[in-house]
Scaffold this motif. Structure first.
Motif, PDB file in Angstrom:
ATOM      1  N   ALA A 132       0.815  -1.316   0.129  1.00  0.00           N
ATOM      2  CA  ALA A 132       0.051  -0.117   0.061  1.00  0.00           C
ATOM      3  C   ALA A 132       0.843   1.242   0.235  1.00  0.00           C
ATOM      4  CB  ALA A 132      -0.821  -0.018   1.299  1.00  0.00           C
ATOM      5  N   ASP A 133       1.996   1.411   0.800  1.00  0.00           N
ATOM      6  CA  ASP A 133       2.702   2.581   0.820  1.00  0.00           C
ATOM      7  C   ASP A 133       3.401   2.716  -0.416  1.00  0.00           C
ATOM      8  OD1 ASP A 133       2.093   3.177   3.341  1.00  0.00           O
ATOM      9  OD2 ASP A 133       3.435   1.968   4.426  1.00  0.00           O
ATOM     10  N   GLU A 134       4.013   1.715  -1.096  1.00  0.00           N
ATOM     11  CA  GLU A 134       4.631   1.996  -2.127  1.00  0.00           C
ATOM     12  C   GLU A 134       3.736   2.446  -3.438  1.00  0.00           C
ATOM     13  OE1 GLU A 134       8.408  -0.685  -4.387  1.00  0.00           O
ATOM     14  OE2 GLU A 134       7.215  -1.464  -2.596  1.00  0.00           O
ATOM     15  N   ILE A 135       2.546   1.887  -3.514  1.00  0.00           N
ATOM     16  CA  ILE A 135       1.499   2.216  -4.565  1.00  0.00           C
ATOM     17  C   ILE A 135       1.194   3.725  -4.362  1.00  0.00           C
ATOM     18  CG2 ILE A 135      -1.003   2.039  -5.051  1.00  0.00           C
ATOM     19  CD1 ILE A 135      -0.567  -0.949  -4.349  1.00  0.00           C
ATOM     20  N   LYS A 136       1.042   4.115  -3.024  1.00  0.00           N
ATOM     21  CA  LYS A 136       0.610   5.607  -2.877  1.00  0.00           C
ATOM     22  C   LYS A 136       1.847   6.428  -3.257  1.00  0.00           C
ATOM     23  CE  LYS A 136      -1.902   8.885  -0.970  1.00  0.00           C
ATOM     24  NZ  LYS A 136      -1.334  10.257  -1.562  1.00  0.00           N
ATOM     25  N   ALA A 137       3.138   6.011  -2.775  1.00  0.00           N
ATOM     26  CA  ALA A 137       4.150   6.923  -3.370  1.00  0.00           C
ATOM     27  C   ALA A 137       4.340   6.971  -4.718  1.00  0.00           C
ATOM     28  CB  ALA A 137       5.618   6.179  -2.424  1.00  0.00           C
ATOM     29  N   HIS A 138       3.801   5.941  -5.559  1.00  0.00           N
ATOM     30  CA  HIS A 138       4.091   6.068  -6.927  1.00  0.00           C
ATOM     31  C   HIS A 138       2.783   6.932  -7.511  1.00  0.00           C
ATOM     32  CE1 HIS A 138       7.291   3.801  -6.872  1.00  0.00           C
ATOM     33  NE2 HIS A 138       6.793   2.519  -6.815  1.00  0.00           N
ATOM     34  N   GLY A 139       2.046   7.622  -6.776  1.00  0.00           N
ATOM     35  CA  GLY A 139       1.065   8.486  -7.365  1.00  0.00           C
ATOM     36  C   GLY A 139      -0.328   8.033  -7.580  1.00  0.00           C
ATOM     37  N   VAL A 140      -0.550   6.946  -6.877  1.00  0.00           N
ATOM     38  CA  VAL A 140      -2.064   6.220  -7.009  1.00  0.00           C
ATOM     39  C   VAL A 140      -2.463   6.769  -5.866  1.00  0.00           C
ATOM     40  CG1 VAL A 140      -3.161   4.157  -6.751  1.00  0.00           C
ATOM     41  CG2 VAL A 140      -0.966   4.046  -7.984  1.00  0.00           C
ATOM     42  N   GLU A 141      -4.050   7.319  -6.361  1.00  0.00           N
ATOM     43  CA  GLU A 141      -4.798   7.998  -4.887  1.00  0.00           C
ATOM     44  C   GLU A 141      -5.924   7.027  -4.757  1.00  0.00           C
ATOM     45  OE1 GLU A 141      -3.908  10.741  -3.827  1.00  0.00           O
ATOM     46  OE2 GLU A 141      -2.504  11.581  -5.044  1.00  0.00           O
ATOM     47  N   ARG A 142      -6.508   6.433  -5.636  1.00  0.00           N
ATOM     48  CA  ARG A 142      -7.706   5.616  -5.412  1.00  0.00           C
ATOM     49  C   ARG A 142      -7.625   4.146  -5.957  1.00  0.00           C
ATOM     50  NH1 ARG A 142     -12.431   8.816  -8.321  1.00  0.00           N
ATOM     51  NH2 ARG A 142     -11.253   8.315 -10.031  1.00  0.00           N
ATOM     52  N   ILE A 143      -8.069   3.286  -5.195  1.00  0.00           N
ATOM     53  CA  ILE A 143      -7.855   1.912  -5.871  1.00  0.00           C
ATOM     54  C   ILE A 143      -9.404   0.945  -5.541  1.00  0.00           C
ATOM     55  CG2 ILE A 143      -5.451   1.773  -5.289  1.00  0.00           C
ATOM     56  CD1 ILE A 143      -6.243  -0.007  -2.685  1.00  0.00           C
ATOM     57  N   ASN A 144      -9.457   0.022  -6.308  1.00  0.00           N
ATOM     58  CA  ASN A 144     -10.815  -0.864  -6.178  1.00  0.00           C
ATOM     59  C   ASN A 144     -10.443  -1.967  -5.374  1.00  0.00           C
ATOM     60  OD1 ASN A 144     -12.034   1.239  -7.531  1.00  0.00           O
ATOM     61  ND2 ASN A 144     -12.641  -0.313  -9.273  1.00  0.00           N
ATOM     62  N   VAL A 145     -11.188  -2.369  -4.457  1.00  0.00           N
ATOM     63  CA  VAL A 145     -10.568  -3.557  -3.738  1.00  0.00           C
ATOM     64  C   VAL A 145     -11.806  -4.483  -3.796  1.00  0.00           C
ATOM     65  CG1 VAL A 145      -9.946  -4.837  -1.589  1.00  0.00           C
ATOM     66  CG2 VAL A 145      -8.968  -2.719  -2.114  1.00  0.00           C
ATOM     67  N   SER A 146     -11.824  -5.858  -4.417  1.00  0.00           N
ATOM     68  CA  SER A 146     -13.065  -6.472  -4.664  1.00  0.00           C
ATOM     69  C   SER A 146     -13.113  -7.634  -3.380  1.00  0.00           C
ATOM     70  CB  SER A 146     -12.538  -7.525  -5.857  1.00  0.00           C
ATOM     71  OG  SER A 146     -12.343  -7.157  -6.989  1.00  0.00           O
ATOM     72  N   LEU A 147     -14.207  -7.325  -2.884  1.00  0.00           N
ATOM     73  CA  LEU A 147     -14.569  -8.054  -1.549  1.00  0.00           C
ATOM     74  C   LEU A 147     -16.416  -8.387  -1.711  1.00  0.00           C
ATOM     75  CD1 LEU A 147     -13.608  -9.097   1.303  1.00  0.00           C
ATOM     76  CD2 LEU A 147     -14.187  -6.787   2.053  1.00  0.00           C
ATOM     77  N   ASP A 148     -16.528  -9.892  -1.515  1.00  0.00           N
ATOM     78  CA  ASP A 148     -17.908 -10.298  -1.819  1.00  0.00           C
ATOM     79  C   ASP A 148     -18.616 -10.410  -0.323  1.00  0.00           C
ATOM     80  OD1 ASP A 148     -17.397 -10.114  -4.476  1.00  0.00           O
ATOM     81  OD2 ASP A 148     -16.597 -12.205  -4.517  1.00  0.00           O
ATOM     82  N   THR A 149     -17.804 -10.528   0.481  1.00  0.00           N
ATOM     83  CA  THR A 149     -18.639 -11.205   1.734  1.00  0.00           C
ATOM     84  C   THR A 149     -17.553 -10.453   3.204  1.00  0.00           C
ATOM     85  OG1 THR A 149     -19.340 -12.841   3.159  1.00  0.00           O
ATOM     86  CG2 THR A 149     -17.533 -13.449   1.817  1.00  0.00           C
TER      87      THR A 149
END
Ligand SMILES: C[S@@+](CC[C@H](N)C(=O)[O-])C[C@H]1O[C@@H](n2cnc3c(N)ncnc32)[C@H](O)[C@@H]1O
Ligand code: SF4
Length: 355
Positions: A132-149
């Motif tokens: 998560a930290d690295e993703i944010k550091a690369h400029g990603v602001e929003r993500i989709n997480v799949s979770l059905d239950t």
């Protein structure tokens, strides 16, 4: 993960297109839709085997067929040079591809150069605690997480062997890193249809949007689709007995229709490919990890971009192939699930094309 691709490449070598330089015209399809959104499946592999997505014994692609991270960067960059403003990395599970942070790092140069509005990700969340930290550091602001239950036993049954705790830890880490999260849940008849209020209250209570998705007939999965299919029109009607659902104009540029749930103040989306035709505003194309471009998630027609990519170090052939493919983008899809159509409408799985 065994059998996954291990690699990285030299970021210094990745060329940055110059903003404002004499770019070829933006991509516009025969129906006048500007193509500004590219979804890229960076691997067909996954650490889960969700029952609606994959068969238990999936045969994965041989490594030689799969584009290297450097090739993926070159392809994405060609689309960015042609006017794509939003890139979503997906899969399979994008975060199980080794070295994937190198691709985020290299693509982030387009954000910094102002040529890309958004770099984002769709993930099952299993590796988020790590990245998560690295993703944010690369400029990603929003993500989709799949979770059905939110039920650990059901979660294990749906994913065949996934751990709910690991995903919840990943969501905690992503929020702590400052990433905005949208939860995607596939509506499954007799499986999670009793849980939507709980999912809504949980997601909205944590400041996350929730989107419900209808099962799409993609790929042979070894179980009947009809048994899984739950029309969201029914779900919405049932939720409306419990909550006040106010229609919103908000559009994410995609097929979701949103409402505001008055009781939670949160946003709830419905993706209804089976009951609602969303194609007229389609702004997207999809790329597989082998460099095959699908102009529509719901059609077979595809273009091989790996061949022109590998044929020459210059991008001329590649750009021509992209133009030719966009000129064939169809008006819409023809998904259908009913008793006369027992076979999937399309033979490929969602994990190949990317969700
Ligand atoms: C193919 S997955 C890839 C990214 C990542 N592994 C994940 O699960 O988020 C992307 C999305 O497609 C959804 N999906 C997979 N197969 C589907 C199907 N047959 N119908 C509807 N949605 C599907 C998943 O629930 C997920 O939200
Ligand atoms: S939906 Fe995502 S997590 Fe589930 S099997 Fe498909 S690719 Fe993997």
């Amino acid at each position: 993960m065994d059998g996954l691709q291990t690699e990285s490449f030299d970021l210094e070598q990745a060329p940055t297109p110059v903003a404002g330089a004499a770019d070829p015209p933006a991509l516009v399809d025969p129906f006048g839709r500007a193509i500004s959104y590219l979804r890229v499946s960076v691997t067909d592999r996954c650490d889960f085997r969700c029952v609606y997505c994959m068969a238990e014994n999936m045969a994965f692609l041989p490594k030689a067929d799969i584009l290297t991270l450097e090739e993926l960067d070159r392809l994405c960059s060609a689309f960015v040079a042609r006017g794509v403003r939003k890139l979503r990395l997906t899969g399979g599970e994008p975060l199980v591809r080794r070295g994937i942070m190198t691709l985020f790092a290299s693509l982030s140069r387009h954000l910094r150069a102002g040529r890309l509005d958004e770099l984002t990700l769709t993930t099952n969340g299993s590796q988020l605690a790590k990245y998560a930290d690295e993703i944010k550091a690369h400029g990603v602001e929003r993500i989709n997480v799949s979770l059905d239950t939110l039920d650990p036993e059901k979660f294990r049954a749906i994913t065949r062997w996934g751990s709910l705790d690991k995903v919840l830890d990943g969501i905690d880490a992503a929020q702590a890193a400052g990433l905005q999260i949208k939860i995607n849940a596939v509506a499954l008849k007799g499986v999670n249809d009793d849980e939507f209020p709980k999912l809504i209250e949980w997601a909205h209570g944590r400041g996350m949007d929730l989107t419900l998705i209808e099962v799409m007939p993609l790929g042979e999965i070894g179980e009947g689709r009809l048994e899984q299919y739950l029309p969201l029109s029914m779900v919405r009607a049932r939720l409306a007995e419990r909550y006040q659902l106010d229609d919103l104009d908000y559009r994410s540029g995609g097929p979701a229709r949103y409402v505001r749930v008055a009781e939670t103040s949160g946003r709830l989306g419905f993706i209804t490919p089976m009951t609602h035709n969303f194609c007229e505003s389609c702004n997207r194309v999809r790329l597989t990890c082998t460099g095959t471009m699908y102009m529509c998630l719901g059609q077979e027609d595809a273009a091989d971009l790996r061949k022109p990519l590998r044929a020459s170090a210059s991008d001329d052939l590649l750009l021509r192939a992209i133009d030719e493919a966009i000129a064939r983008k169809p008006k819409g899809h023809d998904f259908i699930i009913d008793r006369r159509h027992k076979r999937p409408a399309l033979s490929r799985h969602m994990s190949v094309t990317g969700g």
